[in-house]
Design a protein around this motif. Structure first.
Motif, PDB file in Angstrom:
ATOM      1  N   SER A 174      -9.298  -1.838   9.775  1.00  0.00           N
ATOM      2  CA  SER A 174      -8.656  -1.426   8.526  1.00  0.00           C
ATOM      3  C   SER A 174      -7.342  -0.744   8.860  1.00  0.00           C
ATOM      4  O   SER A 174      -7.161  -0.227   9.963  1.00  0.00           O
ATOM      5  CB  SER A 174      -9.549  -0.455   7.734  1.00  0.00           C
ATOM      6  OG  SER A 174      -9.702   0.753   8.432  1.00  0.00           O
ATOM      7  N   THR A 175      -6.451  -0.791   7.895  1.00  0.00           N
ATOM      8  CA  THR A 175      -5.215  -0.011   7.989  1.00  0.00           C
ATOM      9  C   THR A 175      -4.938   0.495   6.586  1.00  0.00           C
ATOM     10  O   THR A 175      -4.861  -0.299   5.636  1.00  0.00           O
ATOM     11  CB  THR A 175      -4.049  -0.854   8.565  1.00  0.00           C
ATOM     12  OG1 THR A 175      -2.869  -0.055   8.519  1.00  0.00           O
ATOM     13  CG2 THR A 175      -3.818  -2.156   7.827  1.00  0.00           C
ATOM     14  N   GLY A 176      -4.870   1.814   6.429  1.00  0.00           N
ATOM     15  CA  GLY A 176      -4.690   2.385   5.095  1.00  0.00           C
ATOM     16  C   GLY A 176      -5.776   1.903   4.153  1.00  0.00           C
ATOM     17  O   GLY A 176      -6.970   2.021   4.451  1.00  0.00           O
ATOM     18  N   ARG A 177      -5.376   1.319   3.040  1.00  0.00           N
ATOM     19  CA  ARG A 177      -6.322   0.872   2.007  1.00  0.00           C
ATOM     20  C   ARG A 177      -6.706  -0.607   2.134  1.00  0.00           C
ATOM     21  O   ARG A 177      -7.272  -1.170   1.208  1.00  0.00           O
ATOM     22  CB  ARG A 177      -5.721   1.139   0.617  1.00  0.00           C
ATOM     23  CG  ARG A 177      -5.652   2.629   0.291  1.00  0.00           C
ATOM     24  CD  ARG A 177      -4.928   2.891  -1.014  1.00  0.00           C
ATOM     25  NE  ARG A 177      -4.980   4.308  -1.349  1.00  0.00           N
ATOM     26  CZ  ARG A 177      -5.922   4.868  -2.115  1.00  0.00           C
ATOM     27  NH1 ARG A 177      -6.856   4.114  -2.668  1.00  0.00           N
ATOM     28  NH2 ARG A 177      -5.910   6.168  -2.354  1.00  0.00           N
TER      29      ARG A 177
ATOM     30  N   ARG B  51     -11.198   6.113   3.806  1.00  0.00           N
ATOM     31  CA  ARG B  51     -10.918   6.111   5.252  1.00  0.00           C
ATOM     32  C   ARG B  51     -12.203   6.324   6.044  1.00  0.00           C
ATOM     33  O   ARG B  51     -12.458   5.675   7.044  1.00  0.00           O
ATOM     34  CB  ARG B  51      -9.935   7.241   5.611  1.00  0.00           C
ATOM     35  CG  ARG B  51      -8.524   6.928   5.253  1.00  0.00           C
ATOM     36  CD  ARG B  51      -7.584   8.054   5.701  1.00  0.00           C
ATOM     37  NE  ARG B  51      -6.319   7.946   5.015  1.00  0.00           N
ATOM     38  CZ  ARG B  51      -5.365   7.090   5.330  1.00  0.00           C
ATOM     39  NH1 ARG B  51      -5.527   6.273   6.345  1.00  0.00           N
ATOM     40  NH2 ARG B  51      -4.243   7.041   4.638  1.00  0.00           N
TER      41      ARG B  51
ATOM     42  N   ASP C  99       0.871  -1.181   0.000  1.00  0.00           N
ATOM     43  CA  ASP C  99       0.000   0.000   0.000  1.00  0.00           C
ATOM     44  C   ASP C  99       0.909   1.233   0.000  1.00  0.00           C
ATOM     45  O   ASP C  99       1.596   1.502   0.988  1.00  0.00           O
ATOM     46  CB  ASP C  99      -0.870  -0.055   1.275  1.00  0.00           C
ATOM     47  CG  ASP C  99      -1.775   1.165   1.444  1.00  0.00           C
ATOM     48  OD1 ASP C  99      -1.663   2.121   0.652  1.00  0.00           O
ATOM     49  OD2 ASP C  99      -2.582   1.160   2.396  1.00  0.00           O
ATOM     50  N   ASP C 100       0.917   1.977  -1.135  1.00  0.00           N
ATOM     51  CA  ASP C 100       1.819   3.141  -1.198  1.00  0.00           C
ATOM     52  C   ASP C 100       1.074   4.447  -0.923  1.00  0.00           C
ATOM     53  O   ASP C 100       1.577   5.530  -1.192  1.00  0.00           O
ATOM     54  CB  ASP C 100       2.551   3.192  -2.545  1.00  0.00           C
ATOM     55  CG  ASP C 100       1.585   3.348  -3.719  1.00  0.00           C
ATOM     56  OD1 ASP C 100       0.401   3.711  -3.506  1.00  0.00           O
ATOM     57  OD2 ASP C 100       2.000   3.096  -4.866  1.00  0.00           O
ATOM     58  N   GLY C 101      -0.151   4.328  -0.411  1.00  0.00           N
ATOM     59  CA  GLY C 101      -0.932   5.529  -0.091  1.00  0.00           C
ATOM     60  C   GLY C 101      -1.892   5.903  -1.213  1.00  0.00           C
ATOM     61  O   GLY C 101      -2.990   6.391  -0.968  1.00  0.00           O
ATOM     62  N   ASP C 102      -1.515   5.643  -2.468  1.00  0.00           N
ATOM     63  CA  ASP C 102      -2.385   5.961  -3.612  1.00  0.00           C
ATOM     64  C   ASP C 102      -3.073   4.724  -4.164  1.00  0.00           C
ATOM     65  O   ASP C 102      -3.956   4.815  -5.021  1.00  0.00           O
ATOM     66  CB  ASP C 102      -1.559   6.595  -4.741  1.00  0.00           C
ATOM     67  CG  ASP C 102      -0.999   7.944  -4.317  1.00  0.00           C
ATOM     68  OD1 ASP C 102      -1.697   8.660  -3.575  1.00  0.00           O
ATOM     69  OD2 ASP C 102       0.142   8.248  -4.707  1.00  0.00           O
TER      70      ASP C 102
ATOM     71  N   VAL D  46      -2.912  -0.078  -3.934  1.00  0.00           N
ATOM     72  CA  VAL D  46      -2.258  -1.262  -3.361  1.00  0.00           C
ATOM     73  C   VAL D  46      -1.753  -2.143  -4.505  1.00  0.00           C
ATOM     74  O   VAL D  46      -2.544  -2.588  -5.348  1.00  0.00           O
ATOM     75  CB  VAL D  46      -3.240  -2.081  -2.480  1.00  0.00           C
ATOM     76  CG1 VAL D  46      -2.471  -3.148  -1.696  1.00  0.00           C
ATOM     77  CG2 VAL D  46      -4.026  -1.198  -1.532  1.00  0.00           C
TER      78      VAL D  46
END
Ligand SMILES: Cc1cc2nc3c(=O)[nH]c(=O)nc-3n(C[C@H](O)[C@H](O)[C@H](O)COP(=O)(O)OP(=O)(O)OC[C@H]3O[C@@H](n4cnc5c(N)ncnc54)[C@H](O)[C@@H]3O)c2cc1C
Length: 405
Positions: A285-288, A328, A135-138, A140
């Motif tokens: 959940s964590t991030g995406r 989120r 998961d790079d934030g933008d 997965v």
């Protein structure tokens, strides 16, 4: 229909939570892929119940007639004492609740109905598993064991008590695993007992042997459960060690059909052995990456509510993701909606264990006293299950396209 910038969703697991989530995400405009490690939809299996809020989910999918058609209609559960004599027989609803038209069906029959409802709309990848997640934030990046690489906006683990997705995204299972102090083995065997639409439970403190004739079929489900202080981690990857562990625990129980059950378990080719445990997590959940069903909050079979929580979880997660401006917020709202409901249903395991596998002589005596009451139509767990199963008013999401007739 969602206009969210997180439309491409990978779901891991195609049992109950996974196909339910996939169905509702698709109905709300998401593009869904489901990866399942089994080679095909797994039919058959032990009987599970759909009740309370979960009946509403199935109804809104238009699937109530199909699940009712698979209802096994168990009529009686007989409890035996240490020497195999009947203490009392009750209706299944007395133990597991059931005032509102509950449905009891084989787990695999429910999976088949759910899969059939969504198979044309969703990309199912059987016989594969997620190997890595990044998961790079933008988004997965996912690699599959088959070697393929894909990028998704969200990944949801619906892969059960020992969720692989949870391990990849949240770390080792031990952090979240609450061992309830029991192990069990289940399998199928020929119905040599003349049982028909009924279950029989023999129990002494710390051990229970069960035969369950699901419908009037030729096969029965055998089931041996026992207490053990520590989870037998060594036995996990070794089917022979599992059988030996179970057989050793019932050695000397030369009563009723217990020796025949132990022998059948040792011969069976479909033995399912596991610990009886729950999953408790501070976040789902964590991030995406999110979790649904047993992966997020397994309540154990002692609650009788795992399948219903999986159905409700899939419906609510899809609804909240579709309605929220950000993933989120969607994950956070899903959790807020369900936390209390899940906690109430996980708490049912306490009642379940004192009825099915009483731990002490006094647990056995309390249960047997309830069974011997003239009005024994309802031993205490039934009412508690009804309350917990209906403790959530199923949300109707704005813009939802419901399948109910
Ligand atoms: C013996 C027994 C009796 C039960 N009785 C009841 C009952 O009476 N009532 C009730 O409500 N519940 C009962 N349950 C619990 C119920 O079966 C579960 O709570 C329910 O199936 C949870 O659904 P799920 O979709 O979250 O997970 P699961 O049904 O566990 O499904 C997980 C899916 O993920 C797949 N998977 C696993 N790992 C991977 C991977 N790495 N990659 C891809 N796919 C993967 C699995 O093959 C499976 O298809 C019982 C359970 C057991 C074991």
């Amino acid at each position: 229909m969602t206009t969210a910038p997180f439309r491409r969703v990978l779901v891991s697991g195609a049992s109950i939570a996974g196909p339910t989530l996939a169905y509702w995400l698709h109905r709300r405009g998401f593009e869904v892929t489901v990866v399942e490690k089994a080679g095909a939809v797994r039919g058959g299996g032990y009987p599970i119940d759909i009740r309370g809020a979960a009946l509403g989910v199935v109804d809104r999918m238009g699937l109530l007639p199909a699940v009712r058609a698979a209802h096994v209609d168990s009529r009686r559960i007989t409890f035996l004492d240490a020497d195999g004599s009947a203490v009392g027989a009750v209706s299944p609803e007395s133990v597991s609740g059931g005032t509102g038209g509950d449905v009891e069906l084989p787990r695999g029959a429910l999976t088949e109905v759910l899969h059939a409802a969504v198979q044309d709309d969703v990309d199912f990848r059987f016989g594969d598993t997620i190997a890595t997640l990044h998961d790079d934030g933008d988004g997965v990046d996912v690699t599959f064991v088959s070697g393929e690489r894909r990028r998704f906006d969200l990944v949801v683990g619906a892969d059960g008590l020992h969720s692989h997705t949870r391990a990849l995204a949240f770390g080792p299972e031990e952090q979240f695993h609450r061992y309830l102090g029991y192990c069990f083995a289940g399998w199928t065997m020929p119905n040599e007992f003349g049982l028909d639409h009924e279950g029989v439970i023999w129990s002494v403190p710390g051990r229970a042997a069960v035969i369950y004739a699901v419908g009037g079929t030729d096969q029965v489900h055998g089931f041996l459960s026992f207490t053990r202080d520590d989870p037998p981690l060594d036995a996990f990857r070794d089917p022979r060690a599992q059988r030996e562990l179970v057989a050793a625990r019932f050695a000397g129980d030369d009563v009723w059909e217990v020796p025949r059950l132990v022998a059948a378990m040792q011969e069976a080719d479909d033995v399912f052995f596991d610990v009886v445990s729950q999953i408790h997590m501070p976040r789902w959940s964590t991030g995406r990456v999110g979790l649904v069903g047993d992966a997020a909050h397994a309540p154990s079979f002692l609650s009788g509510q795992g399948s219903s929580l999986a159905l409700v979880g899939g419906y609510v997660l899809a609804g909240e993701l579709a309605a929220a401006p950000t993933y989120r917020e969607g994950f956070a709202r899903y959790e807020r909606r369900l936390r209390d409901f899940v906690a109430q249903n996980q708490a049912l395991a306490d009642g379940g264990r004192s009825v099915i596998v009483p731990r002490t002589e006094s647990d056995v005596a309390r249960r047997d006293a309830a069974l011997r009451e003239p009005d024994r139509t309802r031993i205490p767990t039934g009412d508690a299950v009804d309350r917990a199963a209906t403790a959530l008013e199923l949300p109707v999401y704005p813009g939802a396209v419901d399948g109910a007739a």
